[in-house]
Structure formats: structure tokens, C-alpha cells
Scaffold this active site. Structure first.
Site, PDB file in Angstrom:
ATOM      1  N   HIS A  61      -2.619  -0.353  16.423  1.00 53.37           N
ATOM      2  CA  HIS A  61      -3.898  -2.048  16.442  1.00 53.37           C
ATOM      3  C   HIS A  61      -5.158  -1.111  16.932  1.00 53.37           C
ATOM      4  CE1 HIS A  61       0.137  -3.128  15.715  1.00 53.37           C
ATOM      5  NE2 HIS A  61      -0.387  -3.538  14.471  1.00 53.37           N
ATOM      6  N   CYS A  89      -0.217  -7.582  22.212  1.00 56.89           N
ATOM      7  CA  CYS A  89      -0.896  -7.345  20.997  1.00 56.89           C
ATOM      8  C   CYS A  89      -0.270  -8.256  20.043  1.00 56.89           C
ATOM      9  CB  CYS A  89      -0.427  -6.321  20.768  1.00 56.89           C
ATOM     10  SG  CYS A  89      -1.563  -5.870  19.199  1.00 56.89           S
ATOM     11  N   CYS A 124      -4.547  -1.343  22.357  1.00 58.92           N
ATOM     12  CA  CYS A 124      -3.355  -1.132  22.068  1.00 58.92           C
ATOM     13  C   CYS A 124      -2.698   0.016  20.319  1.00 58.92           C
ATOM     14  CB  CYS A 124      -2.936  -2.353  21.223  1.00 58.92           C
ATOM     15  SG  CYS A 124      -1.330  -2.045  19.425  1.00 58.92           S
ATOM     16  N   CYS A 151       1.257  -6.018  17.252  1.00 55.80           N
ATOM     17  CA  CYS A 151       2.697  -5.779  17.554  1.00 55.80           C
ATOM     18  C   CYS A 151       3.519  -6.603  17.590  1.00 55.80           C
ATOM     19  CB  CYS A 151       2.034  -4.790  18.736  1.00 55.80           C
ATOM     20  SG  CYS A 151       1.973  -3.711  18.665  1.00 55.80           S
ATOM     21  N   HIS A 180       1.044  -1.284   0.132  1.00 55.45           N
ATOM     22  CA  HIS A 180       0.289   0.701  -0.130  1.00 55.45           C
ATOM     23  C   HIS A 180       1.067   1.421  -0.566  1.00 55.45           C
ATOM     24  CE1 HIS A 180       1.256  -0.240   4.375  1.00 55.45           C
ATOM     25  NE2 HIS A 180       0.638  -0.719   4.547  1.00 55.45           N
ATOM     26  N   HIS A 215       3.752   1.267   2.402  1.00 62.02           N
ATOM     27  CA  HIS A 215       5.261   0.311   2.065  1.00 62.02           C
ATOM     28  C   HIS A 215       5.799   1.264   0.842  1.00 62.02           C
ATOM     29  CE1 HIS A 215       1.969  -2.508   3.050  1.00 62.02           C
ATOM     30  NE2 HIS A 215       3.059  -2.875   3.635  1.00 62.02           N
ATOM     31  N   LYS A 253      -4.895   7.095  10.110  1.00 65.92           N
ATOM     32  CA  LYS A 253      -3.599   6.807   9.645  1.00 65.92           C
ATOM     33  C   LYS A 253      -3.756   5.443   8.443  1.00 65.92           C
ATOM     34  CE  LYS A 253      -1.163   4.070  11.828  1.00 65.92           C
ATOM     35  NZ  LYS A 253      -0.762   3.384  13.154  1.00 65.92           N
ATOM     36  N   LYS A 272      -1.194  -1.095   7.511  1.00 62.12           N
ATOM     37  CA  LYS A 272      -1.508  -1.571   7.264  1.00 62.12           C
ATOM     38  C   LYS A 272      -3.142  -2.611   7.980  1.00 62.12           C
ATOM     39  CE  LYS A 272       2.908  -4.126   9.532  1.00 62.12           C
ATOM     40  NZ  LYS A 272       3.748  -4.268   9.678  1.00 62.12           N
TER      41      LYS A 272
END
Ligand SMILES: [Zn+2]
Length: 522
Positions: free
Chosen positions: A147, A127, A144, A130, A19, A22, A298, A301
Site C-alpha cells: 500500500h 496497516c 507497507c 491490509c 477494475h 477484478h 502495478k 485497487k
């Protein structure tokens, strides 16, 4: 003696397809690698995929595949995507390679033998996103922070890397090397993580095999596999042939890691300490960029806001997308992505300024000097202004790239584009052409514009690797890139050979009328 340059992207986790996040890291890395190659440095650009851990094992099961089959598929998508958009990486590493497994085990054994890995019982909030136990600082309303999911309570006997032993050393190293982590805001963030009261704890580096098979076995305890970060970070050593490949030391000494700020802690805190414990020097710089925001969220991923590099390539051309990413984000800060903003930038900078300059210059050469780069006559103040700008810009771009100010470097190149467009407006070759007595003057003007295009194309190659060779091709001088040495070849005015046969350019960047999926407004 040649100079070495080693630059890396993170290895991307194979739980999602490529995406914008990256893609941005890779575009910046590719640009920097290309620049250093054109500067004559022996450059190595490493990218790849991170393939171990619970999330991959879970996703594989959900897809009725083995973890390796699943990793093969997603890793293959990353690699073919990067190939299709033309990234110039030298090696694509996978953490499932046998060679990497050996490197990880070698480092683990070294650190274990040095007494920096201990076996302990631990209970905490874990998590899955993570893949680590969280501290209070990682939690927002019990979720988290990264996430937005609730951690699980886990109790495990595990191996721990004694991070805390290296805290004081790392603080000192960062203070002695103020640009070790850059831009500065991230250095300060890491120093905050290293403060006595920050809650920094030793790092769990293992999983019991009974719970997780999908990992690299610990060399000193066959009942455990390596925890993902320890495995992942070591790719930067495997990639250049640790420990004894030719030039391993030469490359490692120059290592530049490019990352997004979401992985600052593992790269800014864990990694230098791991290297120290393994008896290796730290990397040269950690270069940290911000997030792309879309509709105030944000783009990560985990949150599923996907902007696919291949879709962008198909819609706008990859150089246009690349240009937008490099120009719009100040390296280190967050930036906003929208197709409207992309279209506005591409139209203003690429279609109007650059595209226009290329087209009208080549059209006039075709029309007035028989399609050949003409012999210039006497030059004066207006010509000096263009050649002075070229030298100043080439010098500035070199410094800006080395300082990671890629958006500024692009702005500098466009100073030269704008200066050359202004020059043509002032000198008005279309008027000069009407007077046969001013034929020598016409040749000077067109040579100056063509030579400016040569410099612009050379400097643009790292940023727009498809467009720059096309400009040189149209100038009849594709070999300019072959033995180019930046910044010198961009600073030395008058290298464009007289008499080259030019082509009338096809428009480089046709104007984009509107976002294809915009609703019509009238
Ligand atoms: Zn998390």
C-alpha cells in the site's frame, strides 16, 4: 452419477469499483465455469463482495453514509457490472448476509472449542490497507509493501488463531499434493512463508468493538467483532450452503479458488489451516494469477489505475476485451495492458483470422449453395487434415483448461482457425465454383469449412460467450450449444446437419482503426 465442479472468485472488497484486476479473475473464472458446464459437469460459480472492516467504516463516514448503505452501493455496482458483461455466476454472496454471519460464528465456535483460538495482548505495526499487523517482511523502507503507506503502531488485547500449530501439517499437505497451489512458483512462495525462520505468527482474528463496530460479533465474546480475513474466507463455505445444503460435500470436494497473487498468503496459508482447525478438508486447488501492469506500475485497487470493464465493453465490445485478457496473460505471470496491444490482437486474431473465416464461408454458402449447408462428397487428404486438427485441438483445449493454461487453450483453438483458413486458400472454392463439373468438390469444401466453424464456435463459447452463439446462429445451428458435451462433440467430425439454412454473417469484429483517444500521427 453426475460430476460436480465448484469454482470461486475472491469476494471483492467494496472500497473500490470494479477494475481490470477484478475483471481478469472473473473472466478466467467465468471461462472455466462455462467450459465445465459444457463438459456436462454440475457446476457452481461463486462470486460476491467482502463488506466488513475499518476501511469500509472509514469510507462510509467520509461519504456520510452508514457502512451498510455504503456497502450496498458498491456491492450493487459490482453485481450490475458483472451482469452487464454477462458473467455466468450461480451465486453472488455478500458477507453482510445473515446466513454468512451464522456460518462465520459456527466456524469460530468450532475452532474456539477445539482450543485453537487464544486471547492475548499484542503490539505491532498495523496497516489499515491490509487490515492486519505487518511483519518486517511486509515493510519496504518503513512502508507497507502493498500500500506504500506507513503502518500505525497499535497495542490491543485480541483473539488469535493458532496458525503455528498447523504449520507442519500444511507443509506436509503441500508436499503430498504438489499441485495444491499452482502454478508452481506460488507453491514455492507459500512453502517459503511456512519456513521455520519466516516469522509466521499466529493470526489476530478480532477487533475490540469499542474501536470497530462494523463486523461479525464473536460468538464467545460480545465485546469483539471478527477480523476481516476470517470473515471473508469463510464465504467459500457459506456460498454452497455449509454445513448441510444438498451437495455441499460434493461441491466442496472439488473447490477451485481463483485469486490474484496479492492475496496468496491468506488463501495459501490461513485458509487451509482454518479449514483443518474446523474439521474440514482443504480445497482442491488454489489457482494464482499475476498482475496487469500499466506504465510500469502495478494495477491495484489502492493505486487507482483504473481500467473499467464497462468502458472497455463500450469501446471494443466485451468479448474483444475478454479475448485480450485471456490471450495476453500467461496464467500465473504478470502481463502488460495497453489499448494499442489490445487493438493489435483484436484486429489480427478476431477481425482478420476468425472474422474473415466466418464471413467468407457464409458468403460462399449463400452464393454457391443457395444459403444451405451442402451435402459433402468424397473427402481426401486436405479434408482429413482439417478434421484431424479439430480432434487434436478439442483434446488439447480440454487438458489446457483443466491445467489453467487458458492462453494456450485459446492459441490451440486458433490453430484450427488458421488451419481452416489455409484449407480454403489451398482448395480455392472460388475457382472450383467456376467449373460446373466440379460441383461435388465445391460442396465438400464448403461443408468442411462450415463443420470447422461449428467446432470452432463450440470450443470458443467459454472464451467468447457472445460471439460463439452468433456464429452458430449464422450457421443455422444455434441448438448445437444446447446439449453439447465437450470435448467429445468437438472431436466427433460431421455432426453439422446438411441442409441447414445459413445467414450471411454481419462482420463479427470490424477492424479497429486506432485507439479512439490516440493523437493523430500523420
Ligand atoms: Zn498494507
Amino acid at each position: 452419477m453426475s460430476q460436480f465442479f465448484y469454482v470461486t472468485t475472491p469476494i471483492f472488497y467494496v472500497n473500490a469499483e470494479p477494475h481490470i484486476g477484478h475483471t481478469y479473475t472473473s473472466v478466467v473464472t467465468d471461462t472455466i465455469a462455462r467450459y465445465h458446464r459444457l463438459a456436462g459437469e454440475q457446476t457452481f460459480y461463486l462470486t460476491g463482495t467482502d463488506e466488513h472492516g475499518d476501511k469500509i467504516a472509514e469510507a462510509a463516514t467520509a461519504n456520510k453514509m452508514t457502512p451498510l448503505e455504503f456497502a450496498d452501493r458498491i456491492s450493487g455496482i459490482f453485481r450490475s457490472t458483472w451482469d452487464e458483461v454477462g458473467f455466468s455466476y450461480d451465486r453472488f454472496i455478500r458477507t453482510t448476509e445473515r446466513k454468512h454471519q451464522r456460518t462465520v460464528q459456527d466456524i469460530l465456535q468450532k475452532v474456539y472449542d477445539a482450543g485453537d483460538i487464544e486471547f492475548r495482548e499484542y503490539e505491532g505495526s498495523y496497516c489499515v490497507g491490509c487490515e492486519r499487523f505487518l511483519t518486517d517482511r511486509d515493510l519496504v523502507n518503513g512502508l507497507c509493501r502493498d500500500h506504500e503507506r506507513a503502518p500505525e503502531l497499535r497495542r490491543e488485547a485480541n483473539y488469535f488463531f493458532r496458525l503455528t500449530k498447523y504449520r507442519a501439517w500444511l507443509v506436509q499437505h503441500i508436499q503430498d499434493n504438489p499441485d495444491f497451489i499452482r502454478p508452481e512458483r506460488y507453491k514455492n512462495e507459500v512453502l517459503g512463508m511456512l519456513r521455520e525462520d519466516s516469522g509466521l505468527d499466529d493470526l489476530c482474528i478480532s477487533r475490540p468493538k469499542e474501536r470497530l463496530h462494523w463486523g461479525i460479533p464473536l460468538p464467545f465474546d460480545e465485546n469483539y467483532v471478527c477480523y476481516v480475513w476470517f470473515d471473508a474466507l469463510i464465504n467459500y463455505l457459506t456460498g454452497i450452503g455449509y454445513p448441510d445444503a444438498p451437495h455441499f460435500d460434493d461441491y466442496w470436494r472439488t473447490a477451485e479458488h481463483m485469486i490474484g497473487k496479492d492475496i496468496l498468503k491468506p488463501h495459501g496459508v490461513f485458509w487451509p489451516m482454518m479449514l483443518k482447525a474446523a474439521g474440514l478438508e482443504p480445497y482442491q486447488h488454489l489457482n494464482v494469477h499475476g498482475f496487469w501492469n500499466l506504465a510500469d506500475r502495478k494495477i491495484s485497487k489502492s493505486l487507482g489505475n483504473m481500467i473499467s470493464p464497462l468502458a472497455m465493453k463500450q469501446k471494443y465490445g466485451f468479448d474483444a476485451f475478454r479475448y485480450f485478457l485471456l490471450r495476453e496473460m500467461s496464467f500465473g505471470l504478470d502481463a502488460a495492458f495497453s489499448e494499442e496491444a489490445l487493438i493489435a490482437r483484436v484486429n489480427a486474431d478476431l477481425a482478420n483470422n476468425l472474422g474473415n473465416l466466418v464471413n467468407r464461408t457464409l458468403n460462399m454458402v449463400a452464393r454457391y449453395t443457395d444459403g444451405k449447408v451442402p451435402q459433402p462428397d468424397t473427402t481426401g487428404e486436405p479434408e482429413d487434415r482439417v478434421s484431424d486438427t479439430a480432434a487434436r485441438v478439442a483434446n488439447a483445449v480440454d487438458a489446457q483448461i483443466r491445467n489453467l493454461e487458458v492462453h494456450r487453450a485459446l492459441a490451440s483453438i486458433f490453430d484450427l482457425v488458421n488451419e481452416t483458413n489455409r484449407y480454403l486458400e489451398t482448395r480455392a472454392p472460388w475457382t472450383v465454383a467456376k467449373d460446373p463439373a466440379r460441383e461435388a468438390e465445391l460442396r465438400t469444401i464448403l461443408y468442411t469449412a462450415c463443420e470447422a466453424l461449428r467446432v470452432i464456435a463450440l470450443l470458443l463459447e467459454p472464451f467468447l460467450p457472445a460471439t460463439a452463439p452468433a456464429i452458430l446462429e449464422d450457421l443455422g445451428y444455434p441448438e448445437a450449444l444446447l446439449h453439447a458435451q465437450l470435448p467429445q462433440d468437438a472431436m466427433r467430425w460431421g455432426q453439422l446437419p446438411v441442409g441447414l439454412k445459413t445467414k450471411k454473417g454481419t462482420p463479427l469484429f470490424p477492424r479497429i482503426e486506432a485507439a479512439p483517444d490516440d493523437s493523430a500521427e500523420g
